[in-house]
Write a protein that holds these residues in place. Sequence first.
Motif, PDB file in Angstrom:
ATOM      1  N   VAL A   1      22.660  39.104  20.091  1.00 22.24           N
ATOM      2  CA  VAL A   1      23.113  39.341  21.458  1.00 22.24           C
ATOM      3  C   VAL A   1      22.117  38.730  22.435  1.00 22.24           C
ATOM      4  CG1 VAL A   1      24.315  41.478  20.812  1.00 22.24           C
ATOM      5  CG2 VAL A   1      21.929  41.571  21.597  1.00 22.24           C
ATOM      6  N   ALA A   2      22.510  38.654  23.695  1.00 18.24           N
ATOM      7  CA  ALA A   2      21.630  38.117  24.736  1.00 18.24           C
ATOM      8  C   ALA A   2      20.402  39.012  24.905  1.00 18.24           C
ATOM      9  CB  ALA A   2      22.386  38.009  26.055  1.00 18.24           C
ATOM     10  N   PRO A   3      19.263  38.447  25.279  1.00 17.78           N
ATOM     11  CA  PRO A   3      18.024  39.231  25.390  1.00 17.78           C
ATOM     12  C   PRO A   3      18.107  40.431  26.329  1.00 17.78           C
ATOM     13  CG  PRO A   3      17.528  36.894  25.418  1.00 17.78           C
ATOM     14  CD  PRO A   3      19.021  37.008  25.501  1.00 17.78           C
ATOM     15  N   ASP A   4      18.921  40.340  27.381  1.00 20.46           N
ATOM     16  CA  ASP A   4      18.972  41.437  28.360  1.00 20.46           C
ATOM     17  C   ASP A   4      20.078  42.448  28.073  1.00 20.46           C
ATOM     18  OD1 ASP A   4      21.179  39.886  28.950  1.00 20.46           O
ATOM     19  OD2 ASP A   4      20.828  39.843  31.113  1.00 20.46           O
ATOM     20  N   THR A   5      20.718  42.349  26.918  1.00 21.36           N
ATOM     21  CA  THR A   5      21.882  43.181  26.620  1.00 21.36           C
ATOM     22  C   THR A   5      21.617  44.673  26.750  1.00 21.36           C
ATOM     23  OG1 THR A   5      22.854  41.524  25.161  1.00 21.36           O
ATOM     24  CG2 THR A   5      23.551  43.806  24.830  1.00 21.36           C
ATOM     25  N   LEU A   6      20.519  45.153  26.206  1.00 25.51           N
ATOM     26  CA  LEU A   6      20.259  46.595  26.228  1.00 25.51           C
ATOM     27  C   LEU A   6      19.935  47.109  27.626  1.00 25.51           C
ATOM     28  CD1 LEU A   6      18.234  46.987  22.909  1.00 25.51           C
ATOM     29  CD2 LEU A   6      20.666  47.401  23.310  1.00 25.51           C
ATOM     30  N   SER A   7      19.469  46.241  28.492  1.00 24.63           N
ATOM     31  CA  SER A   7      19.208  46.669  29.873  1.00 24.63           C
ATOM     32  C   SER A   7      20.505  46.868  30.643  1.00 24.63           C
ATOM     33  CB  SER A   7      18.326  45.645  30.592  1.00 24.63           C
ATOM     34  OG  SER A   7      19.018  44.421  30.786  1.00 24.63           O
ATOM     35  N   LYS A   8      21.625  46.407  30.095  1.00 25.92           N
ATOM     36  CA  LYS A   8      22.925  46.535  30.759  1.00 25.92           C
ATOM     37  C   LYS A   8      23.745  47.709  30.239  1.00 25.92           C
ATOM     38  CE  LYS A   8      23.246  41.601  31.854  1.00 25.92           C
ATOM     39  NZ  LYS A   8      24.034  40.352  31.678  1.00 25.92           N
ATOM     40  N   VAL A   9      23.201  48.439  29.260  1.00 32.54           N
ATOM     41  CA  VAL A   9      23.905  49.623  28.762  1.00 32.54           C
ATOM     42  C   VAL A   9      24.140  50.596  29.909  1.00 32.54           C
ATOM     43  CG1 VAL A   9      23.719  51.645  27.259  1.00 32.54           C
ATOM     44  CG2 VAL A   9      22.988  49.399  26.429  1.00 32.54           C
ATOM     45  N   ARG A  10      25.351  51.100  30.016  1.00 38.32           N
ATOM     46  CA  ARG A  10      25.712  51.995  31.119  1.00 38.32           C
ATOM     47  C   ARG A  10      25.396  53.440  30.744  1.00 38.32           C
ATOM     48  NH1 ARG A  10      31.610  50.667  33.292  1.00 38.32           N
ATOM     49  NH2 ARG A  10      30.877  52.151  34.876  1.00 38.32           N
TER      50      ARG A  10
END
Length: 375
Positions: free
Chosen positions: A103-112
């Motif tokens: 996944v993209a590196p920032d994926t977990l920072s976008k978890v809602r």
Amino acid sequence: MHLARTTVLALAGLLTLTAPTPAAAAPAAAPRLPAPTGSHAVGVTSLHLTDASRHDPWVPAATSRELMISLWYPAAGTRGRQQAPYVTPKESELLVKDAELPVAPDTLSKVRTNAFTDAVPAGRKRGLPLVVLSPGLGSPRSSLTSLAEDLASRGNVVVGIDHTYESVATAFPDGRVATCVACGNKDADFGEQVVRSRAADVSFVLDQLTGAKPKWRGAALIDRSRIGMAGQSVGGASSIAAMVRDKRIRAGANLDGTTFAPIPEGGLARPFLFMGSPAMHSPGGKDGSWGRDWKQLTGWKRWLVVTGAEHASFTDVPLLAEQLGIDLGFAMTGARSVEITRTYVAAFFARHLTGKPQPLLDKPSARYPEVTFGG
């Protein structure tokens, strides 16, 4: 939090699970945590704490122990507040890299998430129990967010601790990011070192939240006589170590963690919950530490085994993995494991921190046939 290479602390040392198989295509929508089940809106804030009384146990050059904590709590209102990030973009980058996620590196920072940053705390003075949450080795405090949000929605203050240099990524307000120095430790007594250090972390955090000059503006809401602790993996093992060290902790729960700290010869009389996966923690399973400690628990106690659960099932890991299109090969879905973890942990603390009867803890439930009673 390891989605792909979940690291667990076992008696023999560090064990690495088999990497999962990515699905053909990951969904486009950002992953989201399930809504809390309680009646309160949830606020969250993060604090940077420094314990100048001790050196860092993993980085000798650090002459103080720095910690990042998150506080989840019932909120008076959320208007104008932003939903809290799951992790920072830098933390996400390091977690994704460490777990080799597709996944993209920032994926977990976008978890809602379901909590709102710096919302106004709600409750009456000295009216809310406090629950400490400690994550597994390599995992950030965010890996237990689903549990934390739910406990807060039910009327608890919850503090999640990032045990610095024991997580793949811990971001500080000044931009520094600490990585998992402890993950490379090969000492024979490493498990004892970790739980001893975490017990000291917990006592320090309790001092900072309930002392004469508390660091959080909502600290007056905390009932200092009703404090509990739970954790996953070595975080769960640390619950015993923290209870032995600090009598302020009235009740503790261990979610699938091999235990290391010896219980004193006189035993531990405060309430304790073991809740784990069948492979390691069923009676007669591979891990004998629970059976050893069970005999030393002299107060209220329960030993629950969750059929279909794996080591990471007591965290947000399987829930997020599924939404990212990553197949961990777990028999139990992430949604179900979150539901079971939330339900039983909440019942445990409701019983022992608020005195409310919880029949769920007295016998098997038809609603949760996966949960069996051991011990």
